[in-house]
Design an enzyme around this catalytic site. Sequence first.
Site, PDB file in Angstrom:
ATOM      1  N   ASP A  17       0.845  -1.191   0.000  1.00  0.00           N
ATOM      2  CA  ASP A  17       0.000   0.000   0.000  1.00  0.00           C
ATOM      3  C   ASP A  17       0.883   1.246   0.000  1.00  0.00           C
ATOM      4  O   ASP A  17       1.990   1.226  -0.554  1.00  0.00           O
ATOM      5  CB  ASP A  17      -0.959  -0.033   1.195  1.00  0.00           C
ATOM      6  CG  ASP A  17      -0.241  -0.301   2.520  1.00  0.00           C
ATOM      7  OD1 ASP A  17       0.915   0.145   2.681  1.00  0.00           O
ATOM      8  OD2 ASP A  17      -0.830  -0.941   3.413  1.00  0.00           O
ATOM      9  N   SER A  18       0.414   2.318   0.620  1.00  0.00           N
ATOM     10  CA  SER A  18       1.160   3.578   0.578  1.00  0.00           C
ATOM     11  C   SER A  18       2.546   3.472   1.196  1.00  0.00           C
ATOM     12  O   SER A  18       3.468   4.185   0.797  1.00  0.00           O
ATOM     13  CB  SER A  18       0.359   4.675   1.284  1.00  0.00           C
ATOM     14  OG  SER A  18       0.023   4.296   2.612  1.00  0.00           O
ATOM     15  N   LEU A  19       2.711   2.591   2.192  1.00  0.00           N
ATOM     16  CA  LEU A  19       4.014   2.436   2.823  1.00  0.00           C
ATOM     17  C   LEU A  19       5.038   1.865   1.850  1.00  0.00           C
ATOM     18  O   LEU A  19       6.238   2.128   1.968  1.00  0.00           O
ATOM     19  CB  LEU A  19       3.897   1.545   4.057  1.00  0.00           C
ATOM     20  CG  LEU A  19       3.052   2.118   5.198  1.00  0.00           C
ATOM     21  CD1 LEU A  19       2.853   1.078   6.290  1.00  0.00           C
ATOM     22  CD2 LEU A  19       3.699   3.379   5.777  1.00  0.00           C
ATOM     23  N   HIS A  62       3.742   8.749   7.497  1.00  0.00           N
ATOM     24  CA  HIS A  62       4.298   7.638   6.722  1.00  0.00           C
ATOM     25  C   HIS A  62       5.816   7.610   6.881  1.00  0.00           C
ATOM     26  O   HIS A  62       6.424   8.516   7.439  1.00  0.00           O
ATOM     27  CB  HIS A  62       3.913   7.772   5.248  1.00  0.00           C
ATOM     28  CG  HIS A  62       2.515   7.351   4.957  1.00  0.00           C
ATOM     29  ND1 HIS A  62       1.407   8.024   5.432  1.00  0.00           N
ATOM     30  CD2 HIS A  62       2.038   6.303   4.225  1.00  0.00           C
ATOM     31  CE1 HIS A  62       0.313   7.424   5.006  1.00  0.00           C
ATOM     32  NE2 HIS A  62       0.663   6.368   4.274  1.00  0.00           N
TER      33      HIS A  62
END
Length: 363
Positions: free
Chosen positions: A153-155, A339
Site C-alpha cells: 500500500d502507501s508504505l 508515513h
Amino acid sequence: MPWLRMLAASAVSTVLIGASAVTTAAAPDHRGVRDSVHTAGRVKAAGDVLQYSWPGVYFEGRVRGTGVGVVLDDPAADYDVQVDGATVATLVTPGRTTHWVRGLREGVHTVRLVKRNDTPWSTSSFGGFVAAPGGAVLARPAARSRQIEFIGDSLTVGYGNLSTSRDCDSEQLRRTTNADVSYGALTARGLDADYQINAYSGQGMVRNYNGGSPEVNYRTFYDRALLNVPGDVWHNPGTWRPGLVVVHLGTNDFSTPVNPGEPWTEESLAAAYRSAYSGFLEKLRKRYGAATTILAVGTGPFAGHVEHVVRERNSAGDRRVRTWPLDTTGLDHAGCHWHYSARDHRLLADRLTAFLADLPIRW
C-alpha cells in the site's frame, strides 16, 4: 501511529524542474519502444507507446550522442530523468511532450526514466527515448538476472517520503512521493535486481483505509496493468519470474477502528483477512511456481495474523513462504501523514537486505 490517509486524486499544472528544453517534435525510434528499452514493470503495448499505471515503473535505454529526448504523455504522474546514474530533471505532470536533455559529452550514455508516484486514476504513456541529431538509440540494456516483486500500500509506494513535514496537502503529497527511493527500490538496486512496485495507497487485503470503497480492495487491482480500467489484465510476457515476492498488506485493514455500518466485527475482520491472505499467497504460488520465495511482512496489529497464515502454509508443505517481522525501531515516520520518511525507507532497506541474506533464495 496516527491513522494513515488515502492518496487524493486531482490534476495539477505542468512544472519542469531541471535544466533542459521541452518540445513536442520527436518520434520514437523506428524499431519500436519495446525493442529499444528495458523495463521490468507492468506495461501494455498500445500502438507506438507503452502504457502503465503502477508506481515506480522505470525504463532504461542507451543512446549515443550529445542529447536524448524522453517521449511522454502523462497528465498526472511525476518522473525523474537520470543520465549516467545522475538525476538531471524532475518532470511534474508533463502532459504530452518530449523532454530533451542536451549538452551531453559525445559518446554512449545510459538513460533511465522512473515514475515517482502512484496515479491509479490515470493511464501513463511512454513513447521511448530518441537521440539528438547525429546520434542514435542503441540496443537496450540487458535485463538483470535477479527479480523482486513488491506488493503493498502507501508504505510501499513511498507516500510523501520526501516531505519535510507530516502535515501535507494534496499538492505537497504528490510532489514529495517518490517510489524510486522507497525501501523496495533501494533494496532491489542494492541487490542488482529488476523489480516491480505493485503498490496502491489506501488499499487493504480485505478492508481499505477507514472502511472506504468497500466494493473493492487491493486484490481487485492486483492483476491489472492499467489500474483505472476495470477488468484489465496484465499478461506476463514470460520474462517476469521473480525469485522473491514481498507482500506488505494489512496496515489499512487494521489502522482504523471499524465504523458503524461496516460489515465487520473485530473478530470477523481478522478471520476474513487471514482467509484472504492465505488465498492470495496460494495465487502467488500458482503464478510463480515452487521456487519463488514469498516474504510476508508482519508488523503492528496484523503481525500475528500474518504469522498465523505463514505457519499454516509451512505446515502444508510450502517452506518457501517466510515472515519478515518488520522492525520499526528508530523510524521517525516523518513523511506525509506519519508515513515512512526517506530516512526510514533507507533503514528498512538495510534491514530487509540483511534479512534476505539468510534466506535460500533461488535467484
